[in-house]
Design an enzyme around this catalytic site. Structure first.
Site, PDB file in Angstrom:
ATOM      1  N   PRO A 318     -85.192 -11.681 -63.928  1.00  0.00           N
ATOM      2  CA  PRO A 318     -85.381 -11.324 -65.338  1.00  0.00           C
ATOM      3  C   PRO A 318     -84.082 -11.421 -66.132  1.00  0.00           C
ATOM      4  CG  PRO A 318     -85.263  -9.343 -63.998  1.00  0.00           C
ATOM      5  CD  PRO A 318     -85.166 -10.498 -63.044  1.00  0.00           C
ATOM      6  N   GLY A 319     -84.152 -11.950 -67.320  1.00  0.00           N
ATOM      7  CA  GLY A 319     -82.998 -11.976 -68.220  1.00  0.00           C
ATOM      8  C   GLY A 319     -83.360 -11.230 -69.487  1.00  0.00           C
ATOM      9  N   TYR A 365     -87.662 -21.985 -82.087  1.00  0.00           N
ATOM     10  CA  TYR A 365     -88.945 -21.694 -81.425  1.00  0.00           C
ATOM     11  C   TYR A 365     -89.957 -21.066 -82.369  1.00  0.00           C
ATOM     12  CZ  TYR A 365     -85.615 -21.635 -77.496  1.00  0.00           C
ATOM     13  OH  TYR A 365     -84.613 -21.928 -76.600  1.00  0.00           O
ATOM     14  N   CYS A 392     -76.024 -24.102 -94.300  1.00  0.00           N
ATOM     15  CA  CYS A 392     -76.493 -25.132 -95.225  1.00  0.00           C
ATOM     16  C   CYS A 392     -77.719 -25.819 -94.649  1.00  0.00           C
ATOM     17  CB  CYS A 392     -75.370 -26.128 -95.490  1.00  0.00           C
ATOM     18  SG  CYS A 392     -73.999 -25.301 -96.277  1.00  0.00           S
ATOM     19  N   GLU A 393     -78.785 -25.082 -94.561  1.00  0.00           N
ATOM     20  CA  GLU A 393     -80.000 -25.624 -93.993  1.00  0.00           C
ATOM     21  C   GLU A 393     -81.167 -24.731 -94.403  1.00  0.00           C
ATOM     22  OE1 GLU A 393     -79.402 -27.359 -90.288  1.00  0.00           O
ATOM     23  OE2 GLU A 393     -81.470 -27.090 -89.625  1.00  0.00           O
ATOM     24  N   TYR A 422     -80.572 -14.696 -75.512  1.00  0.00           N
ATOM     25  CA  TYR A 422     -80.536 -16.057 -76.053  1.00  0.00           C
ATOM     26  C   TYR A 422     -80.139 -16.109 -77.536  1.00  0.00           C
ATOM     27  CZ  TYR A 422     -82.994 -16.612 -71.677  1.00  0.00           C
ATOM     28  OH  TYR A 422     -83.334 -16.560 -70.348  1.00  0.00           O
TER      29      TYR A 422
HETATM   30  N1  LLP Z   1     -84.784 -18.037 -63.958  1.00  0.00           N
HETATM   31  C1  LLP Z   1     -84.720 -19.324 -64.344  1.00  0.00           C
HETATM   32  C2  LLP Z   1     -84.683 -20.378 -63.347  1.00  0.00           C
HETATM   33  C3  LLP Z   1     -84.678 -19.634 -65.706  1.00  0.00           C
HETATM   34  O1  LLP Z   1     -84.603 -20.900 -66.073  1.00  0.00           O
HETATM   35  C4  LLP Z   1     -84.718 -18.593 -66.662  1.00  0.00           C
HETATM   36  C5  LLP Z   1     -84.671 -18.900 -68.086  1.00  0.00           C
HETATM   37  C6  LLP Z   1     -84.783 -17.281 -66.208  1.00  0.00           C
HETATM   38  C7  LLP Z   1     -84.827 -17.030 -64.852  1.00  0.00           C
HETATM   39  C8  LLP Z   1     -84.785 -16.102 -67.146  1.00  0.00           C
HETATM   40  O2  LLP Z   1     -85.870 -16.072 -67.991  1.00  0.00           O
HETATM   41  P1  LLP Z   1     -86.114 -14.772 -68.925  1.00  0.00           P
HETATM   42  O3  LLP Z   1     -86.488 -13.636 -68.020  1.00  0.00           O
HETATM   43  O4  LLP Z   1     -84.849 -14.505 -69.647  1.00  0.00           O
HETATM   44  O5  LLP Z   1     -87.205 -15.175 -69.848  1.00  0.00           O
HETATM   45  N2  LLP Z   1     -83.652 -20.021 -74.813  1.00  0.00           N
HETATM   46  C9  LLP Z   1     -85.028 -19.633 -74.623  1.00  0.00           C
HETATM   47  C10 LLP Z   1     -85.322 -19.208 -73.210  1.00  0.00           C
HETATM   48  C11 LLP Z   1     -84.896 -20.238 -72.189  1.00  0.00           C
HETATM   49  C12 LLP Z   1     -85.086 -19.706 -70.818  1.00  0.00           C
HETATM   50  C13 LLP Z   1     -84.330 -20.510 -69.840  1.00  0.00           C
HETATM   51  N3  LLP Z   1     -84.508 -20.075 -68.513  1.00  0.00           N
HETATM   52  C14 LLP Z   1     -85.365 -18.519 -75.614  1.00  0.00           C
HETATM   53  O6  LLP Z   1     -84.518 -18.181 -76.416  1.00  0.00           O
HETATM   54  O7  LLP Z   1     -86.465 -18.003 -75.609  1.00  0.00           O
END
Ligand code: LLP
Length: 472
Positions: A318-319, A365, A392-393, A422
């Site tokens: 989890p992130g 997104y 500027c967008e 993110y």
């Molecule tokens: N594990 C892998 C292999 C991943 O590629 C990712 C996210 C995670 C874990 C963590 O995912 P999370 O729990 O944070 O959803 N920039 C995009 C999200 C890109 C996610 C990339 N990989 C956004 O802002 O929504």
């Protein structure tokens, strides 16, 4: 899809906004699910971690990311405890700095990195390389060499080229590397196309259906320098419908069993990735770590029983679900403008001192956020407003729709919750913007953990010569 994507309800003169956006009964109140644990409002003044945001801005300026340490640690601990029989890797790509890497280790989590930069932060924080996972679909040779030399706990391979490269590196160094194979489970996760990763037509992973994942396992097993630890699946991000995780878990376990049966290798581990959704608006209804763990355990247990195999040691990554709700961004309002729309309606545009350079997610997104005035209470009737940045967008939108007090004015502070994941990690210097600081707050103390960029930081990479006789 949310109701608002189905269209706007227009009324002449006044804009009523998307059907899902309900005007709050008290425009000054916080909606708890959107805010970190210690967020509170008194007389309209927002405080987090016992630090008032007007005071924080007076000292550190705006825009600024404000990170609630208590909340971050509590979310990390909630995953650790709910998944006590799993290994929990925090996905550093969501937000990483030395201090946060340290908190992760202190809370008993491991860390997933996906570049040499993230690896360097982890090492600087003093993390044990054996407790790191390393991702990426195109890691450079240098990145792989460093990971192998350091003894990174698991390198997640994502292509046949990478397997060859890693085999050659381990042979030349005379060492072994622990490897996981990233597979594509063929699940259509219900999220934005750019953040869904388990359907077949995208860049990540080896397809289970096409047989590539089995072939990748075969090739890893054929290499004396590579130890096949397990399969890895990540189906996407900001996912609420847990059936996607369940289908993916079943398919990956089936392959796990097939590899044992056909290739004679029982892998000790399996990773089910991250992607757990959080609340950005009142429409979002996220699950809890405890419920997620319960669901995953049940699926794995029943599937292992059906397949007649022992469960491998499981892990997740989890992130967003840890750092996302822990942080908010505080901005200062610079200008307010009413814009006439077709049909006689008007929309209030509130411009803040940041924007797509500190939060690209709305533009990229079509993400939804909310906002609240952080510096005062207001008795003025609410207006439907759009919070925009200073870039500027035209697409430089921070919050598409929000009810704000009708007397919103230059100098007011606005806080946008849920910006931990993110936002800083995808921040840019567009228009030569200086990326904001990250300020950790706790027990009434504000601590800068990532400082604001300076013009000197920007100019440090610009090595061109000035015109002769130019003045600065
Ligand atoms: N594990 C892998 C292999 C991943 O590629 C990712 C996210 C995670 C874990 C963590 O995912 P999370 O729990 O944070 O959803 N920039 C995009 C999200 C890109 C996610 C990339 N990989 C956004 O802002 O929504």
């Amino acid at each position: 899809m949310r109701a608002h994507e189905a269209g706007w309800a227009h009324a002449p003169g006044a804009l009523r906004g998307p059907a899902w956006l309900r005007q709050p009964e008290d425009i000054n109140a916080l909606v708890p699910i959107l805010w970190s644990e210690t967020a509170a409002k008194r007389d309209g003044v927002l405080s987090i971690g016992g630090v008032s945001l007007p005071e924080l801005v007076a000292e550190h300026g705006s825009a600024a990311y404000v990170l609630d340490e208590v909340d971050f640690r509590a979310r990390a601990a909630a995953f650790r405890d709910a998944f006590s029989d799993f290994d929990v890797y925090y996905a550093g790509k969501s937000f990483l700095c030395t201090t946060v890497a340290g908190w992760i280790a202190e809370e008993g989590l491991r860390l997933d990195v996906c570049s040499d930069g993230e690896l360097t932060v982890a090492l600087r924080a003093g993390l044990d390389p054996a407790l790191l996972g390393y991702h990426g679909n195109n890691k450079s040779r240098a990145e792989l060499v460093r990971a192998v030399e350091l003894g990174v706990g698991r390198i997640v391979v994502d292509s046949f080229h990478e397997i060859e490269r890693l085999a050659e590196i381990t042979a030349s160094l005379g060492v072994t590397a622990r490897v996981m194979v990233r597979v594509t489970a063929g699940v259509e996760a219900h999220t934005h196309e750019f953040i869904a990763t388990a359907h077949e037509d995208q860049k990540f992973g080896f397809s289970i259906t096409a047989g590539d994942a089995l072939e990748a396992a075969r090739r890893v097993l054929a290499e004396p320098g590579l130890r096949l630890e397990g399969l890895h699946s990540h189906i996407g991000s900001q996912i609420f419908d847990t059936s996607g995780f369940e289908v993916a878990a079943r398919r990956v376990l089936a392959l796990h069993a097939q590899i044992a049966a056909e290739l004679g290798h029982t892998m000790p581990e399996m990773d089910l990735g991250g992607g757990f959704g959080i609340a950005y608006t009142t429409q979002d209804d996220p699950s809890t770590p405890a419920l997620l763990a319960e669901g995953m355990r049940a699926v794995i247990a029943s599937e292992c029983e059906r397949l007649g195999i022992d469960s491998p040691r499981l892990s997740i990554e989890p992130g967003r679900a840890i750092v996302g709700p822990s942080m908010c961004t505080v901005y200062t309002v610079g200008t307010v403008k009413e814009v006439a729309l077709d049909g006689g309606a008007r929309r209030t545009y509130v411009s803040v001192d940041g924007g797509m350079s500190d939060n690209i997610r709305t533009a990229l997104y079509d993400a939804d956020y909310s906002a609240t005035v952080a510096s005062r209470a207001s008795e003025a009737p609410a207006v439907l407003a759009r919070v925009v940045g200073k870039h500027c967008e035209a697409g430089d939108i921070v919050v598409k729709d929000e009810f704000l007090p009708g007397d919103i004015a230059p100098g007011d502070l606005l806080a946008v919750p849920g910006t931990g994941a993110y936002c800083r990690s995808m921040a840019s210097n567009y228009n030569h913007a200086l990326r904001p600081p990250v300020i950790a707050v706790r027990d009434g103390v504000a601590r800068v953990i990532v400082r604001r960029e300076t013009v000197d930081d920007l100019l440090a990479t610009d090595v061109g010569a000035a015109l002769e006789g130019a003045t600065r």
